[in-house]
Design a protein around this motif. Structure first.
Motif, PDB file in Angstrom:
ATOM      1  N   VAL A   2      -3.941  -0.497   6.783  1.00  0.00           N
ATOM      2  CA  VAL A   2      -3.487  -1.426   5.759  1.00  0.00           C
ATOM      3  C   VAL A   2      -2.317  -2.235   6.302  1.00  0.00           C
ATOM      4  CG1 VAL A   2      -2.540  -1.634   3.443  1.00  0.00           C
ATOM      5  CG2 VAL A   2      -4.206   0.173   3.956  1.00  0.00           C
ATOM      6  N   GLN A   3      -2.398  -3.545   6.137  1.00  0.00           N
ATOM      7  CA  GLN A   3      -1.291  -4.430   6.512  1.00  0.00           C
ATOM      8  C   GLN A   3      -1.042  -5.423   5.399  1.00  0.00           C
ATOM      9  OE1 GLN A   3      -2.051  -6.171  10.487  1.00  0.00           O
ATOM     10  NE2 GLN A   3      -0.172  -5.153  11.091  1.00  0.00           N
ATOM     11  N   LEU A   4       0.238  -5.625   5.090  1.00  0.00           N
ATOM     12  CA  LEU A   4       0.667  -6.626   4.123  1.00  0.00           C
ATOM     13  C   LEU A   4       1.687  -7.521   4.817  1.00  0.00           C
ATOM     14  CD1 LEU A   4       1.250  -4.235   1.072  1.00  0.00           C
ATOM     15  CD2 LEU A   4      -0.740  -5.686   1.460  1.00  0.00           C
ATOM     16  N   GLY A  35       1.787  -5.644  -6.143  1.00  0.00           N
ATOM     17  CA  GLY A  35       3.063  -5.940  -6.769  1.00  0.00           C
ATOM     18  C   GLY A  35       4.016  -6.648  -5.831  1.00  0.00           C
ATOM     19  N   TRP A  36       4.961  -7.330  -6.431  1.00  0.00           N
ATOM     20  CA  TRP A  36       6.114  -7.898  -5.740  1.00  0.00           C
ATOM     21  C   TRP A  36       7.362  -7.152  -6.200  1.00  0.00           C
ATOM     22  CZ3 TRP A  36       6.088 -11.193  -1.745  1.00  0.00           C
ATOM     23  CH2 TRP A  36       4.952 -11.986  -1.535  1.00  0.00           C
ATOM     24  N   TYR A  37       8.170  -6.743  -5.241  1.00  0.00           N
ATOM     25  CA  TYR A  37       9.432  -6.081  -5.494  1.00  0.00           C
ATOM     26  C   TYR A  37      10.521  -6.851  -4.754  1.00  0.00           C
ATOM     27  CZ  TYR A  37       6.862  -2.046  -7.290  1.00  0.00           C
ATOM     28  OH  TYR A  37       6.056  -1.222  -8.026  1.00  0.00           O
ATOM     29  N   ALA A  49       7.055  -8.224 -10.293  1.00  0.00           N
ATOM     30  CA  ALA A  49       5.812  -8.546 -10.992  1.00  0.00           C
ATOM     31  C   ALA A  49       4.684  -7.731 -10.385  1.00  0.00           C
ATOM     32  CB  ALA A  49       5.500 -10.032 -10.876  1.00  0.00           C
ATOM     33  N   THR A  50       3.723  -7.378 -11.221  1.00  0.00           N
ATOM     34  CA  THR A  50       2.545  -6.666 -10.742  1.00  0.00           C
ATOM     35  C   THR A  50       1.294  -7.320 -11.310  1.00  0.00           C
ATOM     36  OG1 THR A  50       2.630  -5.074 -12.559  1.00  0.00           O
ATOM     37  CG2 THR A  50       3.756  -4.456 -10.526  1.00  0.00           C
ATOM     38  N   TYR A  94       9.375  -8.060  -1.302  1.00  0.00           N
ATOM     39  CA  TYR A  94       8.364  -7.240  -0.647  1.00  0.00           C
ATOM     40  C   TYR A  94       7.075  -7.218  -1.457  1.00  0.00           C
ATOM     41  CZ  TYR A  94      12.348  -5.226   1.908  1.00  0.00           C
ATOM     42  OH  TYR A  94      13.469  -5.038   2.682  1.00  0.00           O
ATOM     43  N   CYS A  95       5.993  -7.219  -0.752  1.00  0.00           N
ATOM     44  CA  CYS A  95       4.663  -7.036  -1.329  1.00  0.00           C
ATOM     45  C   CYS A  95       4.301  -5.547  -1.234  1.00  0.00           C
ATOM     46  CB  CYS A  95       3.687  -7.887  -0.525  1.00  0.00           C
ATOM     47  SG  CYS A  95       1.989  -7.833  -1.069  1.00  0.00           S
ATOM     48  N   GLN A  96       3.594  -5.041  -2.234  1.00  0.00           N
ATOM     49  CA  GLN A  96       3.285  -3.609  -2.273  1.00  0.00           C
ATOM     50  C   GLN A  96       1.905  -3.355  -2.867  1.00  0.00           C
ATOM     51  OE1 GLN A  96       3.066  -2.017  -5.449  1.00  0.00           O
ATOM     52  NE2 GLN A  96       3.032   0.126  -4.878  1.00  0.00           N
TER      53      GLN A  96
END
Length: 115
Positions: A2-4, A35-37, A49-50, A94-96
């Protein structure tokens, strides 16, 4: 694996806009919530936001009405449109995603709101 990979951060004046992107690989993108953190200096990481695999969305109270999360399942990308930016939005974003109980994170992209 997995890569973001996030992109789109930068320096913007108060009241301005930015659009963040997060490209995902190694997963069946359409199956998972994303999500964004963000994490500001000296503060804990917080949810911004998710978006669920169904497309339903949730926002942190501080960004409601200003930020919009969306996803493009063809391009395997999740977006964060940020409008009416404030200095307190300054942070690393960050993207999650979570898969089988494990969280995956991107490397982050810096957003700085300053005049």
């Amino acid at each position: 694996q997995v890569q973001l990979v996030e992109s789109g951060g930068g320096l913007v004046q108060p009241g301005g806009s930015l659009r963040l992107s997060c490209a995902a690989s190694g997963i069946v993108f359409s199956l998972f919530n994303l999500g964004w953190y963000r994490q500001a200096p000296g503060k804990q990481r917080e949810p911004v936001a998710t978006i669920a695999n169904s497309g339903s969305t949730n926002y942190g109270d501080s960004v409601k009405g200003r930020f919009t999360i969306s996803r493009g399942n063809v391009k395997n990308t999740v977006y964060l449109q940020m409008n009416s930016l404030k200095p307190e939005d300054t942070a690393i974003y960050y993207c999650q995603t979570r898969i089988a109980g494990r969280d995956y994170w991107g490397q982050g992209t810096q957003v700085t709101v300053s005049s």
